[in-house]
Design a protein around this motif. Structure first.
Motif, mmCIF file in Angstrom:
data_model
loop_
_atom_site.group_PDB
_atom_site.id
_atom_site.type_symbol
_atom_site.label_atom_id
_atom_site.label_comp_id
_atom_site.label_asym_id
_atom_site.label_seq_id
_atom_site.Cartn_x
_atom_site.Cartn_y
_atom_site.Cartn_z
ATOM 1 N N HIS A 128 20.673 40.343 108.675
ATOM 2 C CA HIS A 128 19.247 40.444 108.370
ATOM 3 C C HIS A 128 18.596 41.489 109.276
ATOM 4 C CE1 HIS A 128 19.665 36.026 106.981
ATOM 5 N NE2 HIS A 128 19.835 36.858 105.966
ATOM 6 N N TRP A 145 11.134 40.195 112.176
ATOM 7 C CA TRP A 145 12.464 39.865 111.658
ATOM 8 C C TRP A 145 12.333 39.271 110.254
ATOM 9 C CZ3 TRP A 145 9.494 36.810 114.586
ATOM 10 C CH2 TRP A 145 9.408 35.447 114.278
ATOM 11 N N ASP A 147 14.429 36.700 107.780
ATOM 12 C CA ASP A 147 15.545 35.755 107.708
ATOM 13 C C ASP A 147 16.101 35.608 106.291
ATOM 14 O OD1 ASP A 147 13.580 34.392 106.401
ATOM 15 O OD2 ASP A 147 13.502 32.712 107.807
#
Length: 702
Positions: A128, A145, A147
């Motif tokens: 990812h 980020w 996920d």
């Protein structure tokens, strides 16, 4: 290509020659060793992407919106699909572009202020994407980020002026780590996520330090950082040994080192690309395991900026960078020099490479750039050997060895071959004792050559002229001496009978053709269930075909049927039957379209027909005739009585009808003991059976 240091050759090419391109370059090399670069087209204010497909550099525009493509960071996934993080200067947003194999998919990751300066993109351990970047509005460090369900963002360091030159990497355990500059405190910092929170530490606070930061993890999983100390202009390298940080100075330029990029080669050695602000030169520093070696890769009147360093799968370094003078995107890649060791027996021979005298003699090792080379040696009094082609690869030494042969007296070669081989070779009327195929070393002259091989005609002799240092061939195509031969064709009706010739089973069955030598042969055939016919004597002559034909007569068979007192449902299980009713037998009836008919003459009962026979007492009925293997019986729609064959056979797959759907599964026979009808599993010789058909058809038992 120009060698710039021992064992290393750098090649500089232009990846994009458009106007004012190459700023914020980021380099990645895929598993197929194809390099790719993301960068800003400053003239068009677009985000661009370049890759080398082996035929040259190709470029494409990823995001054509104005003022996009600043602070790019590029990574490639396991399928060599690219992903790029970058700054949209018009909307002041952090963006992410991902190539799915067909199209570029662009996503806005963060819009909270002027976000997206100094982006650094990396894959986590699950594949990812994650991005470190600066929130320029607040001058703090952020981390985003994804996920797999969507993007999340968090502020890592909310200091007064932090997040400059952020660089992101994941350690072996999958934890994200970021190195960056704290301008307020003039410190180089390091942040690592420890499961629940970010732990921030200071790497270097010795001066105005921490610019042009680049983070990577070594092969042992420890972090390392390259950066510039702007107070001294020094290029520095910080490495953590698991306990503390160790800082070393790599280069001290006249002004400052800029645009550092850190990576580890396949041997685990750290390497840094950077520019010398005083000269504008592109430089490369590699730690060889003992000390740092510094190489100038590209020089020019202008300045080189925005360097990005990566290694291919063979450990070759490559650098993308912008040329401020020409406004182009450049790419420098390195290979390693190799060598070739040339030996000869005897030694002392002059070494020639690619047709030129090197001035060296055997035995010597000669450094060469990677390529294919033609190597030969020359020594007075010896024949010049066959040249050898050697491939020199980077970082290796190839070996070429020559066994020199003294120059002989004048001599040529004669090669004698034949098809087939193995023939005795005669030269000038004498048997040489050799057989084909063979090579002879002979003094120059004329020779009379022929060969002999048992079973083959002797060919016409050839006169061959042998000259000095040449090879001449004498080739013979041998013709077999034919043997007399004729053909015998053995047939029978029916076919499939074993063929016996001269009292021996040939292992073949009729119908078959034999190739035989001329002569007289006794021929017979044998087939189970048939009488053995009279033996025939045939004469086979050369080049002709003779026939032996047999019409086989079936052997008579006897089938005995046991009758019980009362009515019995039976059939005739042989062909051409002789039927003798015992004295105990009474009336015989056949069934014909719903009515029973008295059979006056039992001989009129045909194979395949079922009948009723009454007996006053238990007795046996014997049928004598020829073997019956199958029959076909026309029947009307409804219930019909059918018969059996000489051998027992199951009804399944053996009893059929035409048309196929006419025959039902209603099949019965009469059990004399119980006096009831039962469904049989198989068709037994001499038994009769009821079958039900849905329409008129032909019933076949085989």
């Amino acid at each position: 290509m120009t060698p710039v240091s021992a064992g290393e050759i750098w090649n500089v090419t232009t990846a994009d020659a458009a106007t004012d391109v190459g700023r914020f370059s980021s380099l990645a090399i895929g598993i197929d060793d194809i390099p790719a670069i993301s960068y800003l087209d400053y003239d068009a204010n677009n985000l661009k992407y370049a890759w080398n497909d082996g035929n040259g550099w190709q470029t494409t525009t990823v995001d054509a919106n104005k003022s996009v493509g600043y602070h790019t960071s590029l990574v490639l996934d396991a399928e060599n699909h690219a992903a790029i993080s970058y700054y949209d200067a018009i909307n002041e947003d952090l963006k992410y572009a991902r190539y799915d194999g067909a199209d570029w998919l662009i996503t806005t990751v963060d819009t909270a202020g002027a976000v997206g300066w100094y982006t650094s993109l990396a894959w986590d351990n699950n594949g990812h994407p994650a991005i470190s970047y600066q929130n320029f509005s607040q001058l703090d460090l952020k981390y985003a980020w994804n996920d797999g369900t969507g993007w999340e963002t968090v502020t890592v360091d909310a200091g007064e002026s932090v997040g400059w030159y952020s660089s992101l990497a994941f350690d072996a355990g999958g934890a994200p780590a970021i190195s960056y500059s704290d301008i307020t405190n003039s410190e180089l910092k390091y942040a690592r996520y420890e499961g629940t929170e970010w732990k921030i530490s200071t790497i270097d606070d010795s001066g105005i330090t921490g610019e042009y930061v680049s983070l990577a993890f070594d092969t042992t999983g420890h972090p390392a950082v390259s950066y510039t100390d702007s107070s001294t202009g020094e290029l520095k390298y910080a490495h953590h040994d698991g306990t503390e940080w160790h800082i070393s100075t790599i280069d001290i330029p006249e002004v400052i080192s800029e645009y550092t990029s850190l990576a580890f080669d396949t041997a685990g050695h750290p390497a840094i690309s950077y520019t010398d602000a005083a000269t504008g030169d592109l430089k490369y520093a590699l730690h060889d395991g003992t000390e740092w070696q510094i190489t100038t890769i590209d020089t020019g009147a202008g300045k080189f900026e925005y360097t990005a360093l990566a290694f291919d799968t063979d450990g070759h370094p490559a650098i993308s960078y912008s040329d401020e003078t020409t406004g182009t995107l450049k790419y420098a890649s390195a290979t390693f020099t190799g060598a070739v060791q040339v030996t000869s027996v005897p030694a002392g021979a002059a070494i020639w490479i690619d047709g030129a005298d090197t001035g060296k003699i055997t035995n010597s090792t000669i450094p060469l750039t990677p390529d294919d080379y033609t190597v030969n040696v020359r020594l007075t009094g010896y024949e010049e050997p066959v040249a050898q082609v050697v491939t020199v690869t980077d970082g290796t030494t190839g070996n070429v060895a020559f066994n020199l042969v003294p120059i002989p007296e004048p001599q040529g070669n004669l090669t004698v071959t034949s098809v087939p081989a193995g023939a005795a070779i005669w030269i000038d009327g004498a048997d040489t004792g050799e057989i084909t195929d063979h090579n002879f070393a002979l003094t120059p002259g004329d020779y009379n050559v022929y060969v002999r091989l048992a079973g083959y005609e002797q060919p016409v002799a050839q006169t061959i002229t042998v000259t000095d240092k040449t090879t001449v061939n004498a080739a013979f195509n041998l013709v077999p001496i034919p043997e007399p031969q004729g053909n015998l064709t053995v047939t029978s009706v029916p076919a499939g009978a074993a063929i016996w010739i001269d009292g021996v089973d040939t292992g073949e069955i009729t119908d078959h053709n034999f190739a035989l030598a001329p002569g007289d042969y006794t021929v017979n055939v044998r087939l189970a269930g048939y009488e053995e016919p009279d033996t025939q004597t045939v004469t086979v002559t050369d080049g002709t075909n003779v026939n032996a034909t047999f019409t086989l007569i079936p052997l008579p068979v006897n089938v005995t049927v046991t009758l019980s007192a009362g009515w019995n449902m039976i059939s005739v299980p042989v062909a051409n039957a002789t039927i003798i009713l015992p004295s105990e037998a009474g009336s015989v009836y056949r069934y014909n379209v719903s009515v029973y008919e008295l059979v006056e003459d039992p001989a009129s009962v045909l194979p395949g027909e079922g009948i009723w026979v009454s007996a006053m007492a238990p007795c046996t009925l014997t049928f004598t005739g020829q073997r019956l293997d199958c029959y076909t019986e026309p029947v009307p729609s409804g219930w019909n009585m059918i018969g059996s064959c000489t051998e027992m056979m199951p009804f399944t797959d053996h009893l059929t009808s035409d048309p196929a759907e006419a025959l039902t599964d209603q099949i019965y026979t009469y059990d004399t003991e119980s006096g009831t009808y039962v469904k049989p599993a198989s068709c037994n010789p001499g038994c009769g059976y009821w079958v039900l058909t849905s329409t008129g058809c032909e019933v076949c038992l085989t």
